[in-house]
Structure formats: structure tokens, C-alpha cells
Scaffold this motif. Structure first.
Motif, PDB file in Angstrom:
ATOM      1  N   ALA A  51       9.721   1.696  -1.074  1.00 23.47           N
ATOM      2  CA  ALA A  51       9.305   3.019  -1.566  1.00 23.47           C
ATOM      3  C   ALA A  51       8.561   3.706  -0.439  1.00 23.47           C
ATOM      4  N   THR A 106       6.176  -1.371   1.282  1.00 21.24           N
ATOM      5  CA  THR A 106       5.981  -0.324   2.300  1.00 21.24           C
ATOM      6  C   THR A 106       6.829  -0.623   3.536  1.00 21.24           C
ATOM      7  N   ALA A 107       6.983   0.405   4.376  1.00 16.78           N
ATOM      8  CA  ALA A 107       7.694   0.222   5.652  1.00 16.78           C
ATOM      9  C   ALA A 107       7.001  -0.867   6.469  1.00 16.78           C
ATOM     10  N   HIS A 108       5.662  -0.858   6.400  1.00 13.16           N
ATOM     11  CA  HIS A 108       4.865  -1.821   7.162  1.00 13.16           C
ATOM     12  C   HIS A 108       5.134  -3.255   6.707  1.00 13.16           C
ATOM     13  N   THR A 109       5.123  -3.476   5.403  1.00 15.22           N
ATOM     14  CA  THR A 109       5.363  -4.841   4.904  1.00 15.22           C
ATOM     15  C   THR A 109       6.807  -5.259   5.166  1.00 15.22           C
ATOM     16  N   GLY A 158       0.756  -1.247   0.000  1.00 11.95           N
ATOM     17  CA  GLY A 158       0.000   0.000   0.000  1.00 11.95           C
ATOM     18  C   GLY A 158       0.784   1.293   0.000  1.00 11.95           C
ATOM     19  N   THR A 218      -1.785  -6.457  -1.158  1.00 15.81           N
ATOM     20  CA  THR A 218      -2.284  -6.328   0.206  1.00 15.81           C
ATOM     21  C   THR A 218      -3.609  -5.564   0.139  1.00 15.81           C
TER      22      THR A 218
HETATM   23  C1  LIG Z   1      -1.821   8.361   0.469  1.00 12.56           C
HETATM   24  C2  LIG Z   1      -0.950   7.371   1.180  1.00 12.56           C
HETATM   25  C3  LIG Z   1       0.279   7.068   0.665  1.00 12.56           C
HETATM   26  C4  LIG Z   1       1.121   6.163   1.321  1.00 12.56           C
HETATM   27  N1  LIG Z   1       2.343   5.882   0.774  1.00 12.56           N
HETATM   28  C5  LIG Z   1       3.167   5.046   1.425  1.00 12.56           C
HETATM   29  C6  LIG Z   1       4.439   4.762   0.893  1.00 12.56           C
HETATM   30  O1  LIG Z   1       4.834   5.246  -0.187  1.00 12.56           O
HETATM   31  N2  LIG Z   1       5.254   3.939   1.586  1.00 12.56           N
HETATM   32  C7  LIG Z   1       4.883   3.377   2.767  1.00 12.56           C
HETATM   33  O2  LIG Z   1       5.697   2.647   3.354  1.00 12.56           O
HETATM   34  N3  LIG Z   1       3.661   3.620   3.282  1.00 12.56           N
HETATM   35  C8  LIG Z   1       2.798   4.440   2.654  1.00 12.56           C
HETATM   36  N4  LIG Z   1       1.564   4.694   3.189  1.00 12.56           N
HETATM   37  C9  LIG Z   1       1.177   4.036   4.431  1.00 12.56           C
HETATM   38  C10 LIG Z   1       0.728   2.576   4.196  1.00 12.56           C
HETATM   39  O3  LIG Z   1      -0.365   2.551   3.279  1.00 12.56           O
HETATM   40  C11 LIG Z   1       0.338   1.922   5.505  1.00 12.56           C
HETATM   41  O4  LIG Z   1       1.485   1.800   6.344  1.00 12.56           O
HETATM   42  C12 LIG Z   1      -0.273   0.567   5.292  1.00 12.56           C
HETATM   43  O5  LIG Z   1      -0.566  -0.017   6.549  1.00 12.56           O
HETATM   44  C13 LIG Z   1       0.608  -0.365   4.496  1.00 12.56           C
HETATM   45  O6  LIG Z   1       0.015  -1.635   4.421  1.00 12.56           O
HETATM   46  P1  LIG Z   1       0.652  -2.841   3.616  1.00 12.56           P
HETATM   47  O7  LIG Z   1       2.129  -2.800   3.832  1.00 12.56           O
HETATM   48  O8  LIG Z   1       0.028  -4.063   4.180  1.00 12.56           O
HETATM   49  O9  LIG Z   1       0.275  -2.652   2.189  1.00 12.56           O
HETATM   50  C14 LIG Z   1       0.697   5.564   2.521  1.00 12.56           C
HETATM   51  C15 LIG Z   1      -0.575   5.866   3.021  1.00 12.56           C
HETATM   52  C16 LIG Z   1      -1.381   6.743   2.365  1.00 12.56           C
HETATM   53  C17 LIG Z   1      -2.749   7.051   2.941  1.00 12.56           C
END
Ligand SMILES: Cc1cc2nc3c(=O)[nH]c(=O)nc-3n(C[C@H](O)[C@H](O)[C@H](O)COP(=O)(O)O)c2cc1C
Length: 407
Positions: free
Chosen positions: A124, A92-95, A15, A41
Motif C-alpha cells: 500500500a 510499505t515500500a521500505h519493508t 508504517g 514496526t
Molecule cells: C503520513 C505518512 C504516510 C505514509 N504512508 C506510506 C504508505 O502508505 N506507504 C509507504 O510505503 N510508506 C508510507 N510512508 C513512509 C513510511 O512510513 C516510511 O518509509 C517508513 O520508514 C516505513 O517504515 P516501516 O516499513 O519499517 O514501517 C508514510 C509516511 C508518512 C509520514
């Protein structure tokens, strides 16, 4: 048939705002004949619809671990088993944190845990997020599992900040994948030990000043990386650069020409080939002041003395080694390159015109001419240094194999 045709590649989309770039990657890989399967995700679907990836990959998209598209299979296990490569882009940082700690609550992370295939992670995110110690620590951890991290680019980020954190461009990711599968077939330098020198040297004047040059080290690092990927055992002796050393390459860092001389001579006898791209200073200050030289009204003179000529010494010492030198010149390229080939008993000289600003020093591209001992000359048009490195490794392989055949 290209090396990547038919490869089953799983792309994990998470995300981040760069999720749209995964569409470009999916499209390029599918067009190149790969069997691409996209996993998303829940948050990734906030950015791009699964239908887009389904249309681009011509395969169903996996976005829920409990929704099986085929009742005879468990999707995350089946996908993981059959993958030739898993790449998470954007990550993402989260993943990345979930990967570091072995969590598996979505398709992407579950497939990564279940696979035996190589796993690549392309982070990213916002520059401050990227540099947060937690993220950096998690990136270090996942590398200890053998996952490859595709370093993000620097530049203007979607969030408005400028800095590191931009997803590596999809074309660059595609090239890495193409290289990976291409070179897996091509281990033609296996069994050879190759020394590459790179970068500038620094010749101290006093504790705060030194003489140096514009060499970035990019050409030498590209050759070291290429030779390593093609199976060689590579030692890179490098002057100060801002580059990350290529994975799998042994590195010795030096500062001055004298240090480079010592390091090269120490290892020369073990080598099958030496490729000397380093821009070694011809001169060093005769005396190094141990205190900062203060400003005065007169015009101080720095007396210089000659540094040893590393390549010439290697030419004298060589037994069976292949010696390749680089000639960086601003004029009379042909004349100097041929002279160097002869005088230093080289097997090949790679000449490039460093007066040009679009190639050579610091540039990612180079336009070179190869000069051979038998008088042959081969010119390459301007191309990325990674491609020059491939061409050079092709020639090196031929020379080494010929030498081996004649022994
Ligand atoms: C508009 C928007 C842009 C985002 N861009 C990023 C990004 O580029 N990198 C990142 O690590 N998290 C970003 N986030 C935060 C992630 O979406 C958030 O941490 C989410 O829980 C990631 O879930 P996932 O790793 O399971 O996909 C963004 C959130 C929003 C609302």
C-alpha cells in the motif's frame, strides 16, 4: 468448524496510512475464530496504537524485537514457528525492500525470515512509489522466494493521487485467507487436466482495426484460478484481456478465433475436461488489408466469413472428455442454451443474460443457469464470479468422478 477456525495468523503492520485497515482485518479474523497475533514496526505505531490491535486480537502485540513478552521464548522465532500464515498488511515500500534483501531488524522482517509458513505481502503506497522500478523489482524478488503479493487496488489514494497503490480491501484479504484455508482441504480436482478458454477474440480488418466483443475474460480466469487451487492441472487459452493470469496456471495467449481453434485442438486430447467461456467471434473479415483502409466518400463493405465453431468440433471429437459451454445471450436464453447443449453434445451449458448491465460481460458478478444433459436445470442467484466458479467446479468434480467410477 470452518476451515480458518483455530488458524494462527500473524499480521505484520508497517508504517503506512492504511495501517488502520489492518484493524478491520484483525477484527474479522479474530471474530472468525483465528488466533491472530499482530507484529508492528516502529513506524506503524505512528499510525495506530498497539493497544488497538491488542484489544481486537485479544493477544499481546509484538512491536520490539528485544522486548520478550515471555521469558521462556524468543518471540520472533516462536511466532514464526507456530504461524499458519504470515500476512504483511499494509506493506510499505521500505519493508518490501527489506524483505527483498533479507534484512531482519524488526519483528515483522525477522519473523518472515524465520518462518516456514506461507508469507503474503499486501503493498500500500502512493501510485508513483508503487510504480517506481525499485519497488517493482523488489516485488518481483520477493515473489521468487515464494511470497504471495496481494495486488493493490486502484482508486483515490490518501495522498490525493488517483491510481494503483491502495491496500486490497480488508474484506477481500479476508476472503483470500478463507479461500486459502478452505481450498487447502479441498483438492478434489487433483489428477485432472482441465482446459479453460477465456476472453474475446480479435478479427483483423487491417493493421489498425479489428472486430471484437465486450468479453473481459473474468469468468474464465475465475474458473481457471478456482480449478487450479482445487488441485487441477489447468491450461488457460485466452484472447486479449487486461487480467493477470492466475498463479500456477499454464497460459497460451491467442488473438483470433482461428488461433484459438488451433490451440484448443492441439491440446484437446490430453484433457479430462474443457470449459469454454471464451466469446469467440462467429465471423471474420474475408480479406485482411495489409495497409490501413483510408477514409473515402463511399460506404465500404466488409465481407465476413464464418469462423470454425470450436465447441461443435470438440463435441464431434470428444471421447471421454467432459465438455462445458457457456451461452451468452440477450434473449430466449432457455431456448438457445438447450439447443447448444444438444447440437454441440455438451455435458453442461452455463447460460447467462448478457443484456443485463449488472452481471455478465465486464462485471465482477454473474447470474447463471446450469443446463444438464438429463434435462435438469439449476439457477444460481447473482453472485461474484469467483463463487460461480466454485459452484461450477463442484459440479465438474461430480461429473469427472462419476465418469472415472464408470470407466
Ligand atoms: C503520513 C505518512 C504516510 C505514509 N504512508 C506510506 C504508505 O502508505 N506507504 C509507504 O510505503 N510508506 C508510507 N510512508 C513512509 C513510511 O512510513 C516510511 O518509509 C517508513 O520508514 C516505513 O517504515 P516501516 O516499513 O519499517 O514501517 C508514510 C509516511 C508518512 C509520514
Amino acid at each position: 468448524m470452518t476451515a480458518i477456525q483455530g488458524k494462527r495468523i500473524l499480521i505484520g503492520v508497517t508504517g503506512g496510512i492504511a495501517a488502520y485497515k489492518a484493524c478491520v482485518l484483525t477484527s474479522r479474523l479474530t471474530k472468525a475464530g483465528c488466533d491472530v497475533h499482530v507484529m508492528m514496526t516502529k513506524e506503524a505505531k505512528q499510525f495506530v496504537s498497539p493497544q488497538t490491535f491488542q484489544a481486537l486480537s485479544r493477544n499481546p502485540v509484538h512491536d520490539d524485537i528485544f522486548t520478550e513478552k515471555n521469558e521462556h521464548q524468543i518471540a520472533h522465532i516462536d511466532l514464526a514457528d507456530q504461524a499458519d500464515l504470515i500476512i504483511i498488511a499494509p506493506a510499505t515500500a521500505h519493508t518490501i525492500a527489506k524483505l527483498a534483501h533479507g534484512l531482519a531488524d524488526d519483528m515483522v522482517t525477522a519473523a518472515v525470515l524465520a518462518t516456514k509458513a506461507p508469507v503474503w505481502v499486501a503493498p500500500a503506497m502512493n501510485v508513483n512509489m508503487y510504480h517506481h522500478p525499485a519497488v517493482q523489482k523488489n516485488l518481483e524478488i520477493i515473489q521468487t522466494y515464494g511470497y504471495r503479493v496481494l495486488k493493490p487496488d486502484s482508486g483515490m489514494l490518501a495522498c490525493g493521487w488517483v491510481g494503483e497503490g491502495r491496500l486490497m480491501e480488508p474484506d477481500a484479504i479476508y476472503e483470500e485467507i478463507e479461500d486459502y484455508f478452505g481450498q487447502a482441504h479441498q483438492k478434489d480436482l487433483q489428477g485432472y487436466r482441465i482446459l479453460v478458454t477465456a476472453g474475446p477474440t480479435r478479427e483483423k480488418i487491417d493493421p489498425v482495426r479489428f472486430l471484437t466483443n465486450h468479453s473481459s475474460g473474468k469468468m474464465g480466469y475465475a474458473i481457471a484460478a478456482c480449478a487450479q487451487k482445487r488441485g487441477a492441472d489447468v491450461l488457460l487459452i485466452t484472447g486479449p484481456t487486461e487480467l493477470d493470469p492466475p498463479a500456477g496456471v499454464e497460459v497460451i495467449r491467442v488473438e483470433s478465433a482461428l488461433e484459438m481453434y488451433e490451440a484448443v485442438m492441439k491440446h484437446f486430447d490430453e484433457m479430462d475436461a474443457v470449459i469454454k467461456t471464451a466469446a469467440v467471434s462467429d465471423y471474420r473479415p474475408k480479406a485482411v488489408s495489409d495497409r490501413k483502409i483510408k477514409k473515402t466518400e463511399d460506404h465500404p463493405k466488409i465481407e465476413l466469413v464464418r469462423n470454425p465453431d470450436i465447441l461443435e468440433e470438440l463435441g464431434r471429437r470428444k471421447t471421454t472428455q467432459i465438455l462445458i459451454g457457456f451461452a451468452a445471450e440477450t434473449h430466449d436464453l432457455d431456448h438457445y442454451a438447450k439447443g447448444k447443449l444438444e447440437k454441440k453434445k455438451l455435458d453442461m451449458v452455463v447460460a447467462n443474460d448478457v443484456a443485463r448491465t449488472d452481471t455478465g460481460f465486464r462485471s465482477n458478478d454473474n447470474e447463471v443457469t446450469f443446463y444438464f444433459r438429463n434435462g435438469d436445470i439449476r439457477h444460481l442467484h447473482k453472485m461474484p464470479k469467483a463463487e460461480v466458479a466454485q459452484e461450477l467446479c463442484n459440479l465438474l468434480t461430480e461429473m469427472l468422478d462419476k465418469k472415472k467410477g464408470s470407466v
